[in-house]
Design an enzyme around this catalytic site. Structure first.
Site: not given
Length: 299
Positions: A210, A212, A267, A277
């Protein structure tokens, strides 16, 4: 335990149902926006072609300058801030101390302990109060009793959170040559927790490629502060820029990555295969109309 209880009053219950419906709609809208940033889900998915060359950000000295995309010209231009001529991606490992990372991680864990997604990808937004819970979202400031809130969120945690945000703001301003007074915190800014639990809803699918700036018109600069380390605390979960070189950022406790938010920096995040995470996404805008204030405890 700790959830608010109400007296059984029919008239009050009816009014509360109206308020709850409105609150739920606001939280859902907020959370959908948050998961657009985590998951990369925004109407369409981009393809992820095979890349032949893979390099880590460390291989290129912790920074990578690139040509800016045209995305920014489709929005109001702020000449002292909008990334038109200078775009890139950076990594810095000296912005926060180990003790500060531990405090932020503890804050995140206390918040997530009151909820968490059934599908492995959870968010906690201290600004709006949005917290993943099962397959829905709640406002943690409304969901918890005051005593439980004060046990979960301490003044010193919010002071540190805001101080770290200011350091990130200063670092981005310096690296990109921006007047700090022209760069503003924007929505969404949030903690994320990702495990290898199978996705239950589209909001759990964080691994799609995607951009941003396309997802959020307000985004001009994106940053992530990692609270856990790749290979030590979790497997998978690396941050990958999907360009010709497929530049990879390996999360590390206290590592800050930041980049311009347009199509020059597409990214995705690898699927986490084990462990947890944790990270904080901190986003910035050049548009003062889309700025948000620092969070504070609401009791």
């Amino acid at each position: 335990m700790g959830a608010k209880r109400q007296k059984n009053n029919p008239k009050r219950e009816k009014n509360n149902q109206k308020k709850t419906k409105l609150l739920s709609n606001n939280i859902i809208a907020t959370a959908v926006g948050l998961f657009s940033c985590i998951a990369g889900f925004y109407i369409v998915y981009f393809s992820n072609p095979h890349q032949n060359k893979v390099v880590t950000i460390e291989d290129i000295g912790g920074s990578y300058n690139i040509t800016c995309s045209e995305d920014y010209k489709e929005h109001p231009i702020f000449t002292e801030c909008t990334p038109i001529k200078t775009c890139g991606r950076f990594v810095r490992d000296n912005i926060v101390s180990d003790e500060e990372v531990e405090q932020l991680l503890a804050l995140a864990k206390r918040g997530f302990a009151h909820g968490g997604s059934d599908g492995g990808a959870s968010i906690l937004d201290l600004h709006s109060g949005a917290l993943s819970m099962g397959e829905r979202f709640v406002n943690i400031y409304k969901f918890l009793e005051n005593d439980a809130l004060l046990e979960t969120f301490r003044d010193e945690d919010f002071e540190l959170y805001n101080d770290v945000k200011s350091r990130v703001h200063k670092t981005i301003s310096e690296e990109f040559g921006i007047d700090p007074s022209k760069l503003y915190l924007t929505h969404p800014t949030f903690f994320s927790s990702i495990t290898n639990t199978s996705a239950k809803t589209q909001h759990d699918e964080y691994w799609h490629k995607h951009i941003d700036k396309i997802q959020y018109g307000s985004f001009d600069y994106t940053s992530l502060l990692y609270l856990t380390s790749y290979k030590k605390d979790f497997e998978g979960g690396r941050f990958i820029f999907d360009d010709a070189n497929s530049v990879i950022i390996e999360p590390k406790r206290g590592r800050l990555s930041f980049f311009t938010s347009g199509s020059e920096n597409p990214h995705h995040v690898e699927k986490v295969t084990s462990g947890v995470r944790y990270a904080i996404t901190i986003s910035f805008t050049c548009d003062p109309k889309k700025s948000i204030k620092d969070p504070k405890i609401r009791t």
